[in-house]
Design a protein around this motif. Structure first.
Motif: not given
Ligand code: ADP
Ligand code: MG
Length: 275
Positions: A208-223, A233-241
């Motif tokens: 998974v690649i996480v984008l925030a404001q046009g930049k890559i914040l993370f590039n790795g496995t979901p785990r 938090a910076r990307a405004g995403l939440e882990p699975p329920p």
């Protein structure tokens, strides 16, 4: 392989309305992987995939698909892109004509086109008897399958899907995901999935690649991602329920699926195994 190197993109460049959509984006997509691109609305996901498909001209950096520059016309046969709500673009009289629409631009014989239509319908789980039906008589989930089949009929090597289950009811959503990550994936296509559903990403993506404001914040496995609270938090995403619930119960282990959760809950609370 798809290589994205130092790609930046500014909308309405040189005007007072300039808007930076992507900044120095670099990553590769290997053949056979399922890569998820996650991020909040406005983070640049759709801009990025349109650049990868050669639909938006590069301003800086470069993109290569199997060693061809993305500007090379040959890449149109390699990359298929399914936009959000793709069923809005259906317009032919029958399902068959709609799915055949794009392949008809590719100098294929009628027999080849009709074989591709049948195969694409099979991949997305549309029964062959729907061929002569108008797309407008179908359910929302079926219409979306028709639209996806229209792209699969091009036999892309790389399939990019922008929020493919947005707006579908839970059952239609689940069925479509099963098709995409079952038969479609088995057909050998490399999948790039734009999604902000963390459960879907955990279930189906290798990376998974996480984008925030046009930049890559993370590039790795979901785990790896779900222990990075600050990045989420910076990307405004939440882990699975299920992961959130276990954290509330004081179980800080990185549990992502229901099966994993069941095991750890049984163990922690000394409950008998149900099976
Ligand atoms: N055609 C456009 N003109 C001007 N700005 C745009 C256009 N399309 C997108 N943007 C802006 O670029 C940024 C990234 O948008 P987009 O790639 O659509 O993000 P996402 O798909 O993650 O929601 C946002 O700030 C958005 O408002
Ligand atoms: Mg988008």
């Amino acid at each position: 392989m798809i290589s994205v190197k130092d790609v930046s993109y500014i909308y309405m460049k040189g005007t007072p309305f300039e808007k930076t959509a992507l900044e120095n984006i670099s990553f590769d997509v290997a053949e056979g992987e399922v890569l998820a691109i996650a991020g909040h609305t406005g983070s640049g996901k759709s801009t990025l995939i349109q650049i990868m498909a050669g639909l938006i001209d590069l301003q800086s950096g470069f993109v290569e698909i199997d060693n061809l520059p993305v500007t090379d016309k040959k890449i149109r046969r390699l990359v298929g892109i399914v936009f959000q709500y793709p069923e809005h673009q259906l317009f032919e009289e029958t399902v068959e004509l709609d799915i055949a629409f794009a392949p008809k631009n590719f100098e294929l014989s009628d027999a080849e086109i009709s074989a591709r239509v049948e195969e694409a319908m099979r991949l997305v789980g549309l029964p062959p008897e729907l061929k002569k039906v108008s797309p407008f008589e179908l359910s929302g989930g079926q219409r979306r399958r028709v639209a996806i089949a229209g792209i699969l009929a091009l036999k892309p090597k790389y399939l990019i899907l922008d929020e493919p289950t947005a707006g579908l009811d839970p059952l239609a959503k689940e069925n479509l995901l099963k098709e995409i990550f079952g038969t479609v994936k088995k057909s050998g296509v490399t999948i790039i999935l734009v999604s902000h559903n963390m459960e879907d990403i955990v279930r189906f993506a290798n990376r998974v690649i996480v984008l925030a404001q046009g930049k890559i914040l993370f590039n790795g496995t979901p785990r790896e991602l779900f222990v990075q609270d600050k990045i989420l938090a910076r990307a405004g995403l939440e882990p699975p329920p299920i992961t959130q619930l276990l954290h509330k119960l004081g179980i800080e282990e990185n549990i992502l699926s229901l099966d994993e959760a069941e095991k750890i809950i049984l163990r922690r609370f000394h409950l008998p195994n149900s099976t």
